[in-house]
Write a protein that holds these residues in place. Structure first.
Motif, PDB file in Angstrom:
ATOM      1  N   PHE B  22       0.856  -1.178   0.000  1.00  0.00           N
ATOM      2  CA  PHE B  22       0.000   0.000   0.000  1.00  0.00           C
ATOM      3  C   PHE B  22       0.899   1.238   0.000  1.00  0.00           C
ATOM      4  O   PHE B  22       2.091   1.169   0.302  1.00  0.00           O
ATOM      5  N   GLN B  99      -5.169   3.882 -11.539  1.00  0.00           N
ATOM      6  CA  GLN B  99      -6.391   3.295 -12.078  1.00  0.00           C
ATOM      7  C   GLN B  99      -7.351   3.010 -10.921  1.00  0.00           C
ATOM      8  O   GLN B  99      -6.907   2.648  -9.827  1.00  0.00           O
ATOM      9  N   VAL B 116      -5.161   2.224  -7.860  1.00  0.00           N
ATOM     10  CA  VAL B 116      -4.091   1.236  -7.955  1.00  0.00           C
ATOM     11  C   VAL B 116      -3.022   1.767  -8.897  1.00  0.00           C
ATOM     12  O   VAL B 116      -3.328   2.275  -9.988  1.00  0.00           O
ATOM     13  N   PRO B 118       0.237   0.701 -11.097  1.00  0.00           N
ATOM     14  CA  PRO B 118       1.050  -0.401 -11.606  1.00  0.00           C
ATOM     15  C   PRO B 118       2.519  -0.009 -11.656  1.00  0.00           C
ATOM     16  O   PRO B 118       2.865   1.139 -11.927  1.00  0.00           O
ATOM     17  N   ARG B 119       3.365  -1.001 -11.369  1.00  0.00           N
ATOM     18  CA  ARG B 119       4.791  -0.805 -11.549  1.00  0.00           C
ATOM     19  C   ARG B 119       5.205  -1.439 -12.883  1.00  0.00           C
ATOM     20  O   ARG B 119       4.470  -2.237 -13.457  1.00  0.00           O
ATOM     21  N   GLY B 122       4.951  -5.195 -13.274  1.00  0.00           N
ATOM     22  CA  GLY B 122       3.633  -5.820 -13.231  1.00  0.00           C
ATOM     23  C   GLY B 122       3.032  -5.888 -11.845  1.00  0.00           C
ATOM     24  O   GLY B 122       1.880  -6.306 -11.688  1.00  0.00           O
ATOM     25  N   LEU B 124       1.506  -4.333  -8.294  1.00  0.00           N
ATOM     26  CA  LEU B 124       0.553  -3.251  -8.054  1.00  0.00           C
ATOM     27  C   LEU B 124       0.736  -2.699  -6.652  1.00  0.00           C
ATOM     28  O   LEU B 124       1.036  -3.442  -5.711  1.00  0.00           O
ATOM     29  N   VAL B 126      -1.421  -0.245  -3.908  1.00  0.00           N
ATOM     30  CA  VAL B 126      -2.749   0.318  -3.669  1.00  0.00           C
ATOM     31  C   VAL B 126      -2.600   1.620  -2.883  1.00  0.00           C
ATOM     32  O   VAL B 126      -2.025   1.632  -1.799  1.00  0.00           O
TER      33      VAL B 126
END
Lengths: 123, 143
Positions: B22, B99, B116, B118-119, B122, B124, B126
């Motif tokens: 997170f 997103q 969310v 994204p890196r 791939g 994630l 939050v």
């Protein structure tokens, strides 16, 4: 002018995507599927509903990974798989894990490919 | 309290709870090993930072963290002391890539998350809404 003889309508062709999930063989109408691909890492977002398995990234889009109600009887097998099937859903990207992708099956009329069950996806 | 999200690169503080990464925005005046039991709040300077056990607040599965951490966050006047399993550190993100959490998650749960991120690998992260994390209990001095 003589009436033309009516020709019987050809049965409608329907394409299904076939796969194995939760230990069973399933099909889904191809028009319900937005994409298939490799299932990447899953982020297990804390949630009250065990059917929401987490989030994954597919082609740059965040997809919610779910276990369809039809998988409930499969227990721990639900949610496993190397493949991701992304559904056309009105409210964002939703997908589920499949263990194997078995390609397209074409049937005519209301016939369902033999040996497969149609996966019902709740709206 | 309205928390706007502006596009562009920002530094967020990333931490881990329940095997999920997170992030929160805001200034981090202090971090320390979490005392046991945790106080209800931490006083820093003239201000109180109510403690939030993030795992409990989010309903995340309990994990026996080797070294749980407590860090203070001040995000535009919203102050919290977050108790987490692992404090990973500051990381830059482009908020244009944020997103929303898909609406298959109920509104009551989605309200906690700005979205969310994204890196490139791939994974994630939050992004939490700090003001939506529930607080409670009594205040303890910083000492």
């Amino acid at each position: 002018m003589l009436p033309r003889r009516a020709r019987p309508l050809a049965p409608r062709r329907r394409a299904y995507v076939a796969f194995v999930a939760a230990g069973r063989r399933w099909v889904l109408p191809a028009e319900q599927i937005a994409a298939v691909g490799a299932l990447g890492a899953v982020t297990r977002l804390p949630t009250a509903d065990a059917c929401r398995l987490g989030l994954t990234l597919h082609r740059g889009r965040v997809v919610a990974l779910v276990a369809p109600a039809a998988f409930n009887g499969a227990g721990p097998a639900s949610g496993r798989g190397r493949h991701l099937v992304v559904l056309r859903a009105g409210g964002g990207c939703v997908g589920f894990a499949a263990e194997e992708l078995l390609g397209l099956r074409v049937e005519y009329g209301d016939a369902v490919p033999e040996g497969f069950a149609v996966l019902e996806i709740a709206p | 309290m309205a928390q706007s999200v502006t596009a562009g690169p920002v530094r967020l503080t990333v931490f881990e709870v329940g095997e999920v990464e997170f992030a929160v925005s805001g200034r981090i005046p202090r971090s320390l090993p979490a005392p046991s039991p945790p106080p209800a709040a931490v006083r820093h300077g003239e201000q109180d930072f109510p403690v939030v056990e993030v795992g409990t607040a989010l309903g995340a599965p309990a994990a026996a963290a080797a070294e749980p951490m407590l860090f203070l966050v001040d995000d535009q006047g919203c102050r919290r002391a977050l108790l987490v399993e692992r404090l990973i550190g500051a990381e830059s993100f482009d908020l244009a890539a944020l997103q929303p959490v898909p609406p298959v998650y109920p509104e009551a749960e989605r309200r906690r998350w700005r979205g969310v991120l994204p890196r490139a690998d791939g994974s994630l992260v939050v992004l939490l809404r700090l003001e939506e994390l529930p607080v409670g209990g009594t205040t303890a001095g910083e000492g």
